[in-house]
Design an enzyme around this catalytic site. Sequence first.
Site, PDB file in Angstrom:
ATOM      1  N   ASN A  12      -3.764   7.332   0.937  1.00 35.98           N
ATOM      2  CA  ASN A  12      -5.135   8.323   0.967  1.00 35.98           C
ATOM      3  C   ASN A  12      -6.490   7.315   0.898  1.00 35.98           C
ATOM      4  OD1 ASN A  12      -6.773  10.394   0.346  1.00 35.98           O
ATOM      5  ND2 ASN A  12      -7.731   8.864  -1.152  1.00 35.98           N
ATOM      6  N   GLU A  13      -7.283   6.809   1.421  1.00 36.57           N
ATOM      7  CA  GLU A  13      -7.949   5.869   2.391  1.00 36.57           C
ATOM      8  C   GLU A  13      -7.790   4.720   1.632  1.00 36.57           C
ATOM      9  OE1 GLU A  13     -10.922   8.291  -0.627  1.00 36.57           O
ATOM     10  OE2 GLU A  13     -11.248   9.889   0.795  1.00 36.57           O
ATOM     11  N   ASP A  14      -6.997   4.212   1.932  1.00 35.04           N
ATOM     12  CA  ASP A  14      -6.599   2.776   1.055  1.00 35.04           C
ATOM     13  C   ASP A  14      -7.132   1.672   2.597  1.00 35.04           C
ATOM     14  OD1 ASP A  14      -5.628   3.743  -0.796  1.00 35.04           O
ATOM     15  OD2 ASP A  14      -3.730   2.908  -0.676  1.00 35.04           O
TER      16      ASP A  14
END
Length: 833
Positions: A416-418
């Site tokens: 998630n969102e890395d």
Amino acid sequence: MKSVTLDNWQYKASDSDKWSNSKPGDTCEIHPDLEFNGEIPPLFEDDNERHLQWIGEKDWEYKSTFQNDGGFSTYQLIFEGLDTFADVYLNGELILSTESMFIEYTVDVTGKVKEGANELRIYFKAAIFIARDLEKKHFKALGFNGESSRMQIRKAQYHYGWDWGPNYMTCGPYRPIRFIGYDYKIDDVYVKTTIKSDVVDVEVESDIIADKDLTFNIEVTDPDGSVENHKATVHKGKNSTKFTIKDAKLWFPFSHGTPYLYNFKFTLVDDKVVHEIQKKIGMRKVELIQETFDDQEGTSFYFKVNDVPIYSSGSNWIPGHSFQTELTTDDYEKWLQLMVDGYQNMIRIWGGGYYEQDVFYDLCDEKGILIWHDFMFACGQYPGYKEFIDLVSEEVRTQLKRIRNHCSLTVFAGNNEDYQVAEQRGLTWDKDDLSGDYSKTNFPARTIYENTLPTLMKKYLESVPYHPGSPWGGKESADPTVGDMHQWNVWHGNQEKYQDWYRLGGRFVSEFGMEALPSRKTYEQCITDKTELYPQSYLVDFHNKADGFERRLALYVIENIKVEGLDFDSWIYATQLMQSECLGYAYRCWRREWRGDKKRYSSGAIVWQINDCWPVASWALIDFYRRPKLAYYSVKRESKPLGVGMYRNQWKKPDPNLDVDQKEGAPFDYREVHYNIDIWGVNSSLTDVEGELKVDVYNVTTGEVLDSFSENVVMKSNQTTEFVKEFKITNKSPVVVYSRVVKDGTIICSAADWPQPIKYLKFPDREVKITVEDGQVTLSTNKPVKGVEILLENDNFIHDNGFDIFPGDGQVVKVNNLKKTDVVKINYYQKGY
């Protein structure tokens, strides 16, 4: 085979000699145990979180005893989840050291376990100090939310605190520990299906522990109760048993069919049954479709189930409690039923929590809810050195093998969102570099997302699509034309007006949201000082973890809603109505772009978020105590199988002599504004629906009908159908356009388009009548009314709320367990005008 689940746990601080009894049950976490015994004040009350940080800075011990009656050749202890760094002792002997809460550990204790009573003791080390030491050894990571050291360890990241959750670094045997004895064992079973119309080829892969050949029976019971049996001879190690199911009943999400499940019973026989396993299996094929368009840039991003395109309308799921051991089967049942009741067919397991309990996946299978599943990485710059990747690999292997038989699994995303963190924090990386070895770059976890995880998916769960991250797509993660996107330029980022959602969408919006306060009842349960129950109090603010929430909430409310007062109830209603309007607007705009084959320009809206993990003001549709906010209902209305959408276009005639910036909202631009309305229908069912579109245009202030028309329409199956293009409406007075589709005298879907912002509107002389009967409330009005809220003393589930009402079309609202004698109140927008 015999299995015993350990319970009757005791705990103590490592520097104490006093053992205390844990909460009854077979799982434990230190914070709930301390609260249970009155050693700390209630964890979620007031600002107690601030004063309880010492718990996560101590080492803790747990112990339990179990009985071994003997009689088997092999004994194992299976640890389904230990949080996180633990040394495990059996009768004083060290048998296991752990460093991940996500790995299921199995230890052979043959020869170490004794007949009679045995003691298991677990020493949990404070994870926060180990994480900080690892950070010093490796590197200080970049990220959003929580302490940077969190990315060094394999622990639920939200334990470090998030912008919706408290900082509680807990520990304990948070999932069951089982002691088993056996001679022969089915170690693993995986049912693979290949769909060929209504014929399904089945391959059962089994892993058998035995020292000789045994009989393997497979009993398959179909959804109607019919039974067929298959028998094979199996040997030690891996085996494959194949057969065909004819006239199969396929599993579909509830929005597009019936979630049929087959019961598979596997028995291992050596003269008698020596081991038995049962699993419920859904026959389905799932695909992620990314195809080019003839008339737009980029590619589609949608899912097919059994060759049927699916529009995904759903919510993100964070852990349902700050302490997983506090969640019951009943909690999961009620939460996921709220998804179904809200017509939300997809739930996204967010990557900052944990791989869910078995019951979560069971219920999604049974209820027909699609699962988007992140791997457990969130908002950070994770390591990529060998030992870390090895730890992650074992985590993924054990978790995929545990959950891979679930038909609700639809897609796995690497994180998630890395990638978004990498972009926004200036990490350098070459997207065209596909070498797979990124250990020496400042974005080393690419090795995990682009090499390790897809390799493991191919080995253990090839039938489910893999997506490298969320968001993930084109040249950057915010690309609206490729892959999925997280649209946070409303609330975060540029803080755009929510009326501009139509231009802020993408192929698949897997995160977006708007904050609102929860119910007054929820605050009354978590704030003990009742003088603190006002919008700007210290404790109300403490139960909101979002950065800058005071300014942002005020911005969106003041831009859009006329606030009747700054008393607590008025402010709660204003924030909830604003959130409801905002989110309903997004679903309506984006669902319009589901236009049929080769034109599925937008195919999913997954709101952030459905739930909370403690009592808090957040983006949740439903608060911690399962009290729906008004936005839950607006999302429900926009997610129904049949719907009407409207969009108000406005324009001004260009004036070359006007010496101002001729963009919307420019000062001193007094050109006449012209309005027209587009109207469309949405139909997610698999059959066309005929009806009559009826449209009325009302003067908002007087309630007078200014214009009306009707026409016969066909709502085409599984797509959007445009009904009316640029229907001109008056600009002489504020008007609301009310549209509905009627079939056989019944309204099957409806919607209203109000002038924006609604704070400028006036609603004099409104009269809303209410009738209460057993199980329902009936409401009617003399003039158009906005945002009608039904208020109950108790928490009976209300099936619709926060809706608009128009003359002649009253609302009948079902309310679970409502009695005619119950006290029912109503509120609505500008009721006190």
